[in-house]
Design an enzyme around this catalytic site. Structure first.
Site: not given
Ligand code: E4P
Length: 220
Positions: A83
């Site tokens: 990522k």
């Molecule tokens: C995606 O990969 C992120 O980890 C996640 O969906 C972020 O979500 P949030 O905005 O609720 O922290």
């Protein structure tokens, strides 16, 4: 639409993996910090629990460090998806990793132009953050829709839309209506997808009526 669990909670992932309802897992530095455990250990354990992609995020902001970290991450397990943040260095690392056959998830996407660049960089997944756009008074699902249209205009782009930052079942159904390829959400949201008050009350009534028949399907 594939469903990914957005968590670093091993017990929750074990439970969901047993149910057969999840196709992968996404983590981020906040979720890892919340687990209170060493990053590489947690990610290795998660990758052994699910067959599908497990997103593990680099911590560096510059290309060289991202590449060194990505090399460690991708060697943890074959289903690790590296990522990367949606920055110029992140896109450069994405391009390089993709050309080496490593799966990538470009995260923190808040515009269609960012999504277009991630696809050109060969990202396996683009993660538009729906909930965080809602948080600032916009409609995050509009972004999903726009990315779907733009990607469909260019069939040579094979980046999958991974709807992220989904906070409610309505976000999930909107992502499916739009045609997101995958959606990642906390375990609590996955649980909510299966529940409906009429299912609960209907089942209670069936159980009561069944008990009154005095019968048993299994031999007594
Ligand atoms: C995606 O990969 C992120 O980890 C996640 O969906 C972020 O979500 P949030 O905005 O609720 O922290």
């Amino acid at each position: 639409m594939k469903i990914f669990a957005d968590t670093a909670d091993i017990a929750a992932i074990e439970r969901l993996a047993r149910s057969g309802l999840i196709d992968g897992v996404t983590t981020n530095p906040t979720l890892i910090a919340r687990s209170g455990r060493p990053f590489l250990d947690v990610v290795t354990e998660i990758a052994a629990l699910v067959e599908g992609p497990v997103s593990a995020e680099v911590s560096g902001t510059e290309f060289d460090q991202m590449m060194r970290e990505a090399d460690i991450l991708r060697n943890l397990a074959p289903n690790i998806c590296v990522k990367l943040p949606l920055t110029v260095d992140g896109l450069r690392a994405c391009k390089q990793l993709s050309s080496e056959g490593t799966r990538t998830n470009v995260t923190l996407c808040f515009s269609v132009n960012q999504a277009l660049l991630a696809a050109k960089a060969g990202a396996t997944f683009i993660s538009p953050f729906v909930g965080r756009l809602d948080d600032i008074g916009l409609d995050g699902t509009d972004l999903l829709q726009d990315i779907r249209v733009i990607y469909d205009n260019y069939p040579e782009l094979d980046t999958h839309i991974l709807a992220a930052s989904l906070r409610t079942p309505n976000h999930v159904s909107a992502a499916a209506r739009i045609g997101a390829d995958a959606a990642t959400m906390p375990p609590e949201v996955i649980d909510k997808l299966a529940s409906h008050p009429l299912t609960t009350s209907g089942l209670q009534m069936f159980l009561k009526d069944w008990a009154e028949t005095g019968q048993s399907i299994l031999p007594r």
